[in-house]
Design an enzyme around this catalytic site. Structure first.
Site, PDB file in Angstrom:
ATOM      1  N   SER A   1      42.130  52.717  37.980  1.00  0.00           N
ATOM      2  CA  SER A   1      42.367  51.744  39.037  1.00  0.00           C
ATOM      3  C   SER A   1      41.941  52.201  40.425  1.00  0.00           C
ATOM      4  O   SER A   1      41.714  51.367  41.300  1.00  0.00           O
ATOM      5  CB  SER A   1      43.851  51.366  39.073  1.00  0.00           C
ATOM      6  OG  SER A   1      44.649  52.510  39.329  1.00  0.00           O
TER       7      SER A   1
ATOM      8  N   HIS B   1      42.600  46.640  34.252  1.00  0.00           N
ATOM      9  CA  HIS B   1      41.428  46.351  35.078  1.00  0.00           C
ATOM     10  C   HIS B   1      40.165  46.127  34.254  1.00  0.00           C
ATOM     11  O   HIS B   1      39.070  46.071  34.813  1.00  0.00           O
ATOM     12  CB  HIS B   1      41.202  47.488  36.067  1.00  0.00           C
ATOM     13  CG  HIS B   1      42.300  47.643  37.071  1.00  0.00           C
ATOM     14  ND1 HIS B   1      42.347  46.939  38.257  1.00  0.00           N
ATOM     15  CD2 HIS B   1      43.433  48.398  37.050  1.00  0.00           C
ATOM     16  CE1 HIS B   1      43.437  47.266  38.932  1.00  0.00           C
ATOM     17  NE2 HIS B   1      44.112  48.155  38.214  1.00  0.00           N
TER      18      HIS B   1
ATOM     19  N   LYS C   1      45.611  40.280  37.317  1.00  0.00           N
ATOM     20  CA  LYS C   1      44.228  40.520  37.728  1.00  0.00           C
ATOM     21  C   LYS C   1      43.346  39.348  37.280  1.00  0.00           C
ATOM     22  O   LYS C   1      43.396  38.281  37.854  1.00  0.00           O
ATOM     23  CB  LYS C   1      43.738  41.853  37.180  1.00  0.00           C
ATOM     24  CG  LYS C   1      44.271  43.027  38.015  1.00  0.00           C
ATOM     25  CD  LYS C   1      45.328  43.785  37.348  1.00  0.00           C
ATOM     26  CE  LYS C   1      45.788  44.943  38.181  1.00  0.00           C
ATOM     27  NZ  LYS C   1      47.223  45.203  38.003  1.00  0.00           N
TER      28      LYS C   1
END
Length: 420
Positions: free
Chosen positions: A205, A233, A264
Site C-alpha cells: 500500500s 489494492h 477502494k
C-alpha cells in the site's frame, strides 16, 4: 545491597513521598505528546483534512478545489450513477442499518448475494463479508492461526495484517520485504511439522510494488505452507478481469485465501475473504471481529454489488487506469524523482526527511494538488514519502497539471535537477 536501596529510595523521603514519586497517571503520555501541535503551529500538518465534496478527481477543502491524487478510488466508481442509485435503492428498501451482527440478526439477502457473486468473480468456492477491511484481516488471522502454528509475514505488510498476527495465538516470523531468499531462510528455520501460513499484501500500500507471488507459491508448495494474499489494492486493478494478484499471475488455484476491501475499487465500505467452503465455514463461526460487529449497512452492500457489475462490464476503466499509471511512472522518473519499485497506480515519491516531506506537501496543497504525506511508522524512519495514487477518471489535463506542478516544486526543493 543497602547502598543500592538508598539509591532507589533516598533516606530523606517518607513512605508517602516514595509512593507519590512512583505514581503515574494514565494520561501522562498524552500530555507529553506535542509533536502534532508543533507541526500544526508550523502550518505544515497534513492529516485529518475535512473534505466537503464527493471523493472525485477534484475535491473541495476550505472552499478551495484541489486535484485529488491521494485517493484509493482506483476505478472512479464512488460517483458512478449506477453505484449511487443502487445504494439509494437499498436504503429505500431496507433502511439505513442492520442493527446487529451477521451471526445473529444482521444478515440480509443482500449479504448472501454479495458473497455468492464475490466467490464466483474471484474463482473460489465461498466468500465471507466483514464490516471493514481491517476487521477482515484481524478476524481471519486471529481465528485461523492457533497456538503452535506459524504465521510468516512480509515486513511491509499492512497494519491490519500486523495487528491480526498479534491477536493470533500463533508464532509470528517476518521476512524482508518481497525478498524470496529471506522468505525461504525463514521457512526453513521453522519446525517443518508445524502448520504454517505465508501472509503478504498483493500490492503493497505504500511502496506500490507487487508481491512475487509465483515464488511465494513455489516456496509454499516446496515447504508445505498455506498462502494468504491481502488484495486490498489489487482487486479491480490487477488481472485480466480485475480479480487481483492471483489472477494477474494465473495462480488462483494456488492461493488458499484472498482478502479484499470494499473501500477502494468497490467504492464502499467493508471487507471480505474468499477460500474453500470449509475454511469459510470455520472462520465465520470463530472470527470474533465478525461475530461481535454489526454487519455492513444495506447501502454499502448494494453499492459493492453495483460496482462489481461495472468492474466486469467496463474493462476500459481498468485500461484507462493503466494508461495513466504508465504515463505517471514514465514522466516522474524522467524528471528525476525517486518513485522506488512501484508497478501500480500507487506511486510514492521518496523524500526522506519528515519536515521536508511536510513542506513539499504544503507546497502541493497551495498549488491545488491533494497528496498524502507518509512518515514513520507507516514507512521506515528516514524514508518519508508523498503517496500519490491515480484513478480511471483523471483527465489528461489534470495529469498534465499534476506533473507540471511536481516538476516546478521538485526543482525548487532540490529534489530533481533544475535542468529538467
Amino acid at each position: 545491597m543497602f547502598a543500592f536501596l538508598c539509591c532507589i529510595f533516598p533516606a530523606n523521603l517518607t513512605r508517602v513521598d516514595r509512593e507519590a514519586s512512583r505514581k503515574m497517571d494514565l494520561f501522562d503520555k498524552c500530555k507529553k505528546f506535542t509533536r502534532s501541535l508543533e507541526v500544526k503551529e508550523m502550518g505544515i500538518y497534513p492529516y485529518f483534512r475535512p473534505i466537503s465534496s464527493a471523493a472525485d478527481t477534484v475535491v473541495t477543502i476550505d472552499g478551495k478545489e484541489l486535484i485529488m491524487i491521494g485517493s484509493n478510488n482506483y476505478l472512479g466508481l464512488v460517483t458512478h450513477p449506477k453505484v449511487r442509485e443502487a445504494a439509494a435503492a437499498a436504503v429505500r428498501k431496507y433502511g439505513t442499518g442492520c442493527t446487529g451482527s451477521r451471526f445473529l440478526n444482521g444478515t440480509l439477502d443482500l449479504h448472501v448475494q454479495l458473497e455468492e457473486e464475490l466467490a464466483a468473480f474471484m474463482g473460489k468456492e465461498a466468500a465471507l463479508v466483514y464490516s471493514t477491511g481491517f476487521q477482515t484481516n484481524l478476524g481471519t488471522l486471529s481465528s485461523l492461526v492457533a497456538k503452535g502454528e506459524y504465521m510468516i509475514t512480509d515486513r511491509s505488510n499492512h497494519a491490519s495484517l500486523v495487528d491480526g498476527s498479534r491477536l493470533s495465538f500463533g508464532k509470528v516470523v517476518k521476512f524482508n520485504h518481497n525478498d524470496m531468499g529471506d522468505l525461504e531462510r525463514v521457512i526453513t528455520g521453522i519446525d517443518k511439522d508445524a502448520a504454517r501460513l505465508i501472509v503478504a499484501d498483493g500490492v503493497f500500500s505504500m511502496e506500490g510494488d507487487i508481491l512475487d507471488l509465483p515464488k511465494v507459491v513455489e516456496l509454499a508448495e516446496k515447504h508445505d505452507c498455506r498462502v494468504m494474499v491481502d488484495d486490498a489494492h489489487s482487486i479491480g486493478v490487477l488481472g485480466p478481469t480485475g480479480a487481483g494478484t492471483a489472477e494477474h499471475f494465473d495462480l488462483i488455484d494456488k492461493v488458499d485465501i484472498t482478502m479484499g476491501t470494499f473501500s477502494k475499487s468497490f467504492a464502499s465500505l467493508g471487507g471480505f475473504i474468499v477460500a474453500d467452503a470449509q475454511v469459510i465455514e470455520f472462520v465465520k463461526h470463530f472470527a470474533r471481529e465478525l461475530i461481535f460487529s454489526a454487519s455492513i449497512p444495506p447501502a454499502a452492500a448494494a453499492a459493492v454489488l453495483a460496482a462489481l457489475e461495472i468492474i466486469k462490464s467496463e474493462p476500459e476503466r481498468r485500461q484507462r487506469l493503466w494508461d495513466i499509471t504508465h504515463r505517471v511512472h514514465r514522466e516522474l522518473k524522467s524528471m528525476g524523482f525517486d518513485i522506488g519499485a512501484t508497478q501500480t497506480p500507487i506511486v510514492p515519491i521518496y523524500i526522506g526527511d519528515d519536515l521536508q516531506c511536510f513542506t513539499f506537501w504544503k507546497q502541493l496543497t497551495e498549488a491545488g494538488i491533494f497528496a498524502n504525506a507518509i512518515i514513520a511508522p507507516a514507512v521506515q524512519p528516514g524514508h518519508a514519502l508523498l503517496r500519490t495514487s491515480y484513478t480511471a477518471n483523471h483527465t489528461d489535463e489534470q495529469i498534465d497539471r499534476v506533473l507540471d506542478t511536481f516538476a516546478t516544486i521538485g526543482k525548487e526543493a532540490g529534489l530533481i535537477p533544475a535542468a529538467v
